[in-house]
Design an enzyme around this catalytic site. Structure first.
Site, short mmCIF file in Angstrom:
data_model
loop_
_atom_site.label_atom_id
_atom_site.label_comp_id
_atom_site.label_asym_id
_atom_site.label_seq_id
_atom_site.Cartn_x
_atom_site.Cartn_y
_atom_site.Cartn_z
N ARG A 17 0.91 -1.07 0.22
CA ARG A 17 0.12 -0.09 -0.12
C ARG A 17 0.91 1.21 -0.07
O ARG A 17 1.66 1.31 0.77
CB ARG A 17 -0.85 -0.09 1.24
CG ARG A 17 -1.80 1.26 1.33
CD ARG A 17 -2.81 1.22 2.44
NE ARG A 17 -2.25 0.34 3.42
CZ ARG A 17 -2.05 0.90 5.01
NH1 ARG A 17 -2.07 2.11 5.17
NH2 ARG A 17 -1.71 0.29 5.83
N TYR A 75 4.70 6.53 9.49
CA TYR A 75 5.32 5.20 9.98
C TYR A 75 5.99 4.49 9.22
O TYR A 75 6.72 3.49 9.57
CB TYR A 75 4.38 4.37 10.82
CG TYR A 75 3.04 4.08 10.04
CD1 TYR A 75 2.84 3.38 8.89
CD2 TYR A 75 2.00 4.97 10.28
CE1 TYR A 75 1.95 3.09 8.18
CE2 TYR A 75 0.82 4.91 9.58
CZ TYR A 75 0.91 3.92 8.45
OH TYR A 75 -0.18 3.67 7.55
N HIS A 104 -3.53 4.35 5.54
CA HIS A 104 -4.84 3.65 5.71
C HIS A 104 -5.92 3.89 5.29
O HIS A 104 -7.02 3.48 4.72
CB HIS A 104 -4.94 2.95 7.14
CG HIS A 104 -5.84 1.86 7.23
ND1 HIS A 104 -6.07 0.41 6.79
CD2 HIS A 104 -6.93 1.75 8.02
CE1 HIS A 104 -7.06 0.15 6.84
NE2 HIS A 104 -7.66 0.77 7.72
#
Length: 158
Positions: free
Chosen positions: A119, A131, A123
Protein backbone atom coordinates in the site's frame (compact mmCIF):
# COMPACT_ATOMS: atom_id res chain seq x y z
CA UNK A 1 -17.27 -13.49 5.99
CA UNK A 2 -20.43 -13.09 3.97
CA UNK A 3 -18.89 -14.99 1.06
CA UNK A 4 -18.87 -18.20 3.09
CA UNK A 5 -22.63 -18.05 3.50
CA UNK A 6 -23.12 -17.36 -0.20
CA UNK A 7 -20.81 -20.28 -1.08
CA UNK A 8 -22.83 -22.53 1.27
CA UNK A 9 -26.02 -21.54 -0.57
CA UNK A 10 -24.44 -22.15 -3.98
CA UNK A 11 -23.28 -25.60 -2.93
CA UNK A 12 -26.75 -26.49 -1.65
CA UNK A 13 -28.21 -25.39 -5.00
CA UNK A 14 -25.60 -27.49 -6.82
CA UNK A 15 -24.41 -24.44 -8.74
CA UNK A 16 -21.02 -24.37 -10.44
CA UNK A 17 -20.52 -20.73 -9.40
CA UNK A 18 -17.56 -19.81 -7.22
CA UNK A 19 -17.49 -17.01 -4.65
CA UNK A 20 -14.50 -14.68 -4.48
CA UNK A 21 -14.20 -12.77 -1.21
CA UNK A 22 -11.48 -10.30 -0.24
CA UNK A 23 -9.84 -9.27 3.01
CA UNK A 24 -6.66 -7.54 4.01
CA UNK A 25 -3.69 -9.05 5.81
CA UNK A 26 -4.96 -7.70 9.14
CA UNK A 27 -8.29 -9.48 8.63
CA UNK A 28 -6.56 -12.87 8.76
CA UNK A 29 -5.75 -12.25 12.43
CA UNK A 30 -9.42 -11.88 13.40
CA UNK A 31 -11.77 -14.56 14.64
CA UNK A 32 -14.34 -14.17 11.88
CA UNK A 33 -11.74 -15.10 9.28
CA UNK A 34 -10.92 -18.39 11.00
CA UNK A 35 -14.56 -19.22 11.68
CA UNK A 36 -15.41 -18.64 8.01
CA UNK A 37 -12.43 -20.63 6.72
CA UNK A 38 -13.12 -23.50 9.10
CA UNK A 39 -16.77 -23.73 7.99
CA UNK A 40 -15.75 -23.46 4.34
CA UNK A 41 -13.15 -26.19 4.79
CA UNK A 42 -15.46 -28.59 6.61
CA UNK A 43 -18.12 -28.23 3.91
CA UNK A 44 -15.68 -28.01 0.95
CA UNK A 45 -17.33 -24.79 -0.20
CA UNK A 46 -16.66 -23.14 -3.59
CA UNK A 47 -14.91 -20.14 -2.08
CA UNK A 48 -11.73 -18.25 -2.86
CA UNK A 49 -10.58 -15.87 -0.16
CA UNK A 50 -8.14 -13.40 -1.65
CA UNK A 51 -5.94 -11.91 1.05
CA UNK A 52 -4.52 -8.60 -0.10
CA UNK A 53 -1.31 -8.56 1.89
CA UNK A 54 -0.09 -4.99 1.55
CA UNK A 55 2.25 -5.50 4.52
CA UNK A 56 0.36 -3.08 6.78
CA UNK A 57 -2.70 -3.72 8.94
CA UNK A 58 -3.67 -0.06 9.31
CA UNK A 59 -0.43 1.30 10.79
CA UNK A 60 0.94 -2.01 12.09
CA UNK A 61 3.63 -3.72 10.00
CA UNK A 62 3.05 -7.38 9.16
CA UNK A 63 6.02 -8.45 11.34
CA UNK A 64 4.17 -7.19 14.44
CA UNK A 65 0.93 -8.85 13.37
CA UNK A 66 2.10 -12.43 12.76
CA UNK A 67 5.18 -14.64 12.84
CA UNK A 68 4.15 -16.17 9.51
CA UNK A 69 6.00 -15.45 6.28
CA UNK A 70 3.04 -16.49 4.13
CA UNK A 71 -0.47 -15.69 5.31
CA UNK A 72 -1.75 -18.44 3.01
CA UNK A 73 -0.31 -20.87 5.59
CA UNK A 74 -3.32 -20.01 7.77
CA UNK A 75 -5.35 -22.20 5.39
CA UNK A 76 -3.56 -25.36 6.61
CA UNK A 77 -5.18 -25.04 10.02
CA UNK A 78 -8.57 -25.36 8.34
CA UNK A 79 -7.64 -28.20 5.99
CA UNK A 80 -7.82 -26.09 2.86
CA UNK A 81 -5.44 -25.04 0.12
CA UNK A 82 -3.33 -21.94 0.62
CA UNK A 83 -1.31 -20.24 -2.12
CA UNK A 84 0.88 -17.14 -2.01
CA UNK A 85 1.75 -15.13 -5.12
CA UNK A 86 3.37 -11.86 -6.08
CA UNK A 87 0.30 -9.64 -6.14
CA UNK A 88 2.07 -7.24 -8.49
CA UNK A 89 2.43 -9.97 -11.13
CA UNK A 90 -0.86 -9.95 -13.04
CA UNK A 91 -0.23 -13.29 -14.73
CA UNK A 92 0.77 -15.03 -11.49
CA UNK A 93 -2.46 -13.85 -9.86
CA UNK A 94 -4.47 -14.95 -12.90
CA UNK A 95 -2.90 -18.42 -12.93
CA UNK A 96 -3.37 -18.95 -9.19
CA UNK A 97 -6.98 -17.74 -9.32
CA UNK A 98 -7.74 -19.95 -12.33
CA UNK A 99 -6.38 -23.00 -10.49
CA UNK A 100 -8.38 -22.09 -7.35
CA UNK A 101 -11.57 -21.76 -9.41
CA UNK A 102 -10.96 -25.18 -10.97
CA UNK A 103 -10.41 -26.75 -7.51
CA UNK A 104 -13.61 -25.18 -6.21
CA UNK A 105 -15.65 -26.36 -9.21
CA UNK A 106 -14.21 -29.87 -8.85
CA UNK A 107 -15.50 -30.08 -5.28
CA UNK A 108 -12.04 -29.70 -3.73
CA UNK A 109 -13.17 -26.81 -1.56
CA UNK A 110 -11.90 -23.35 -0.79
CA UNK A 111 -8.56 -21.66 -1.36
CA UNK A 112 -6.86 -18.87 0.53
CA UNK A 113 -5.00 -16.91 -2.15
CA UNK A 114 -2.54 -14.44 -0.67
CA UNK A 115 -1.51 -11.67 -3.06
CA UNK A 116 1.57 -9.93 -1.73
CA UNK A 117 1.73 -6.28 -2.70
CA UNK A 118 2.18 -2.92 -0.99
CA UNK A 119 0.00 0.00 0.00
CA UNK A 120 1.67 3.20 -1.19
CA UNK A 121 -0.42 5.51 0.98
CA UNK A 122 -1.84 5.61 4.48
CA UNK A 123 -4.74 3.47 5.60
CA UNK A 124 -7.22 6.29 5.02
CA UNK A 125 -7.34 9.80 3.57
CA UNK A 126 -6.37 11.30 6.93
CA UNK A 127 -3.42 8.93 7.51
CA UNK A 128 -0.13 10.56 6.37
CA UNK A 129 1.69 7.18 6.87
CA UNK A 130 4.58 8.78 8.75
CA UNK A 131 5.36 5.34 10.20
CA UNK A 132 6.92 4.22 6.88
CA UNK A 133 10.22 5.06 5.24
CA UNK A 134 10.00 7.06 2.00
CA UNK A 135 12.66 4.81 0.40
CA UNK A 136 10.55 1.72 1.08
CA UNK A 137 7.53 3.27 -0.61
CA UNK A 138 9.61 4.34 -3.63
CA UNK A 139 11.03 0.82 -4.02
CA UNK A 140 7.54 -0.66 -4.09
CA UNK A 141 6.32 1.93 -6.58
CA UNK A 142 8.91 0.53 -9.01
CA UNK A 143 7.00 -2.78 -8.81
CA UNK A 144 3.69 -1.23 -9.94
CA UNK A 145 1.80 -4.03 -11.73
CA UNK A 146 0.45 -1.88 -14.58
CA UNK A 147 3.77 -0.67 -16.08
CA UNK A 148 5.25 -4.09 -15.26
CA UNK A 149 2.56 -5.82 -17.33
CA UNK A 150 2.92 -3.24 -20.10
CA UNK A 151 6.65 -4.09 -20.29
CA UNK A 152 5.85 -7.82 -20.40
CA UNK A 153 3.37 -7.29 -23.22
CA UNK A 154 5.82 -5.14 -25.18
CA UNK A 155 8.62 -7.71 -24.73
CA UNK A 156 6.35 -10.37 -26.23
CA UNK A 157 5.15 -7.96 -28.93
CA UNK A 158 1.55 -8.18 -27.72
Amino acid sequence: MIGTGIAWGLKRRKSDAVVVAYCGDGGTSLGWFHEAMNFAGVHRLPLICIVQNNLWAESVPIRLQTALTNLSDRAKGHGITGVSVDGNDILAVYEAATAAIARARNGEGPTVLECKNYRWYGHSEIDPAKYRMKEEVEEWKKKDPVPRFERDLAEHKL
